[in-house]
Design a protein around this motif. Sequence first.
Motif, PDB file in Angstrom:
ATOM      1  N   LEU A 300       2.800 -10.941   1.146  1.00 55.09           N
ATOM      2  CA  LEU A 300       2.335 -11.560   2.415  1.00 55.09           C
ATOM      3  C   LEU A 300       1.820  -9.968   3.337  1.00 55.09           C
ATOM      4  N   ILE A 301       2.941  -8.968   3.083  1.00 56.05           N
ATOM      5  CA  ILE A 301       2.369  -7.957   3.770  1.00 56.05           C
ATOM      6  C   ILE A 301       1.173  -7.365   3.339  1.00 56.05           C
ATOM      7  N   ILE A 302       1.011  -7.299   2.079  1.00 59.70           N
ATOM      8  CA  ILE A 302      -0.421  -6.790   1.572  1.00 59.70           C
ATOM      9  C   ILE A 302      -1.483  -7.794   1.990  1.00 59.70           C
ATOM     10  N   PHE A 303      -1.274  -9.129   2.133  1.00 65.10           N
ATOM     11  CA  PHE A 303      -2.347  -9.984   2.493  1.00 65.10           C
ATOM     12  C   PHE A 303      -2.716  -9.595   4.048  1.00 65.10           C
ATOM     13  N   ARG A 368       2.373   7.624 -16.661  1.00 64.62           N
ATOM     14  CA  ARG A 368       3.214   7.070 -15.636  1.00 64.62           C
ATOM     15  C   ARG A 368       2.835   7.796 -14.259  1.00 64.62           C
ATOM     16  N   LEU A 369       1.372   7.874 -14.017  1.00 62.91           N
ATOM     17  CA  LEU A 369       0.787   8.170 -12.678  1.00 62.91           C
ATOM     18  C   LEU A 369       0.047   7.173 -12.016  1.00 62.91           C
ATOM     19  N   GLU A 370      -0.035   6.090 -12.798  1.00 62.87           N
ATOM     20  CA  GLU A 370      -0.771   4.923 -12.097  1.00 62.87           C
ATOM     21  C   GLU A 370      -0.339   4.504 -10.797  1.00 62.87           C
ATOM     22  N   PRO A 371      -1.243   4.394  -9.526  1.00 61.60           N
ATOM     23  CA  PRO A 371      -0.793   4.270  -8.217  1.00 61.60           C
ATOM     24  C   PRO A 371      -0.185   2.728  -8.443  1.00 61.60           C
ATOM     25  N   SER A 372       0.745   2.667  -7.251  1.00 59.80           N
ATOM     26  CA  SER A 372       1.279   1.138  -7.248  1.00 59.80           C
ATOM     27  C   SER A 372       0.289   0.346  -6.560  1.00 59.80           C
ATOM     28  N   ILE A 373       0.644  -1.053  -6.549  1.00 60.30           N
ATOM     29  CA  ILE A 373      -0.249  -1.919  -5.995  1.00 60.30           C
ATOM     30  C   ILE A 373      -0.461  -1.719  -4.527  1.00 60.30           C
ATOM     31  N   ILE A 427      -7.172  -6.266  -8.087  1.00 60.12           N
ATOM     32  CA  ILE A 427      -5.863  -6.042  -8.114  1.00 60.12           C
ATOM     33  C   ILE A 427      -5.137  -6.885  -7.275  1.00 60.12           C
ATOM     34  N   GLY A 428      -5.831  -7.567  -6.099  1.00 64.76           N
ATOM     35  CA  GLY A 428      -5.174  -8.353  -5.309  1.00 64.76           C
ATOM     36  C   GLY A 428      -5.048  -9.728  -6.183  1.00 64.76           C
ATOM     37  N   LEU A 495      -0.391   2.016   5.075  1.00 63.40           N
ATOM     38  CA  LEU A 495       0.063   1.540   3.818  1.00 63.40           C
ATOM     39  C   LEU A 495       0.634   2.484   2.887  1.00 63.40           C
ATOM     40  N   PHE A 496       0.088   3.640   3.034  1.00 60.46           N
ATOM     41  CA  PHE A 496       0.466   4.648   2.044  1.00 60.46           C
ATOM     42  C   PHE A 496       1.948   4.865   2.439  1.00 60.46           C
ATOM     43  N   LEU A 497       2.326   4.882   3.725  1.00 61.76           N
ATOM     44  CA  LEU A 497       3.548   5.198   4.318  1.00 61.76           C
ATOM     45  C   LEU A 497       4.467   4.023   3.942  1.00 61.76           C
ATOM     46  N   LEU A 498       3.972   2.754   3.991  1.00 65.13           N
ATOM     47  CA  LEU A 498       4.872   1.732   3.771  1.00 65.13           C
ATOM     48  C   LEU A 498       5.056   1.258   2.044  1.00 65.13           C
ATOM     49  N   ALA A 499       4.387   2.303   1.305  1.00 70.20           N
ATOM     50  CA  ALA A 499       4.317   1.809  -0.025  1.00 70.20           C
ATOM     51  C   ALA A 499       5.594   1.721  -0.693  1.00 70.20           C
TER      52      ALA A 499
END
Length: 510
Positions: A300-303, A368-373, A427-428, A495-499
């Motif tokens: 829901l946050i990502i929404f 193991r460097l792929e960014p998170s969602i 990705i979504g 969003l980067f800070l909340l990741a």
Amino acid sequence: MSVDDLAPKPASIPPQPPTQPPQFDTLLGHPKPLWMLFMAEFWERFAFYGIRWALTLYIVAQFAGGSSTGEGDANRTYGAYLALVYASAIFGGYVADRIIGYQRSILLGAVVMAVGLFMIALPSQLLFEFGLSTIIVGNGLFKPNISSMVGQLYAPGDARRDRGFTLFYMGINAGSFFSPLLTGWLAEQVFGTPMTQNYKAVFVASGFGMLISLVWFWLGKRQLKGIGLPPAGGESLLRVLWVAIGCILAIPLVYLLLAKLGATPLAWLLGLLFIGLAVMLLMEAVRTGVVQTHRVIAMLIIFLFNVMFFMFFEQAGSSFNFLAQNIVDRGIGGWEFPVGWFQSVNPVGIILFAPLVTLVWAFLDKRRLEPSIPRKFGLGLIFNGLAFALLMFALSALVDGSGRIPLWTLVAVYLVQTVGELCLSPIGLSMVTKLAPVRLVGLAMGGWFLATAIGNNLSGIFAGIVSGESGMTVDSALTGYTFGFWSLIGAGVLLFLLAPLINKLMHGVK
């Protein structure tokens, strides 16, 4: 009375997508039904994009007598139309989950959409608005459910899922590429009649595209090996009849929301709808456990950030159209680049960039460097913001003596936005199938599209502000797009800070 109340035999067992899908033959490393599904979506996108570039221009030409003072109303109507297109996915997801299954929802939706596409070609504002309302209702049954079925082709934890969604996204955008080229050529080159008549030919061509999608899915659905069939106890065709009657009853209601309510009240209504959907998903998650609850909260946050992305991304069918028509120098050696063709730049970018983005994610995953969602979403917002930075530069430094900016700048804007879209949209879709409660995947996919709907409605309001009361000018565009830049960059950084927090709530979902 809900559609569920109309069903003569409610399902006693809610549908649950199989934890392990059937064994499929593969093509290019993915289940063969993936390619059938994206070809069905190819033709649906052909229909959608065929009318997308023409709607605001047609409204001004047909119903405002060609006056630029009609731009604001056209933008708001377009935003409300798109918003309702995506909001209807909530109900379509529920119908598929609980009443008639995914396959029948897609087929019925295709029929209803085709009817609406032919209706908007009729020379009446009332029938035009009812036609748009019919398209909205049909799209609700079609759009979320074909995306949900893609996720069901892959077993839980299958590393190919994200890449499968990206390929699906690339394939369907081929339809988005060809449609504006063909329909734009029909409108500007073939008939030699006033554009208000030529736009109608665009709408008819899109209607035939939707019919092709219908036939394609009907012929190919056997490949799915039972995926998307009706829920237990819901096999009766009488249920389909009840849903069809529900569609007919829903069309006048959608018309009132589209043509009578107004963009600002609609924004409040969609917001309340989003809150209701969030409560439903959370209630289901709480019954499942703490981990599922956390995952729904993360989703829901990502929404919410998805709302911000589409508020500015979806200028393509509204303010960017008037920018292209009035402020971009479209002359190329004595030939004028058609306005509709700008809509093909985005799908070209997706076709070119999607394989590269897929390879980049795979390359980074091995290390193991792929960014998170959430960080992929942050990148999507930032790239969208960079596109608006380019518009700021063009409108402040590249305006010529006739008040126009170079054609290449708008082309580049679409391409930069495309990179952001590829970081976010496919990705979504995959994220929803991973984080949603198993019993409500279709409803959660509807939630994704509802967030997109809220963004699209806000995009129409924003585009109306950019155009102002008298039509778009260089100054009004610069002011509006500067606001878009700072909003997107700020959201991306946040969003980067909340990741890290969001990743913790996702409990290992990648």
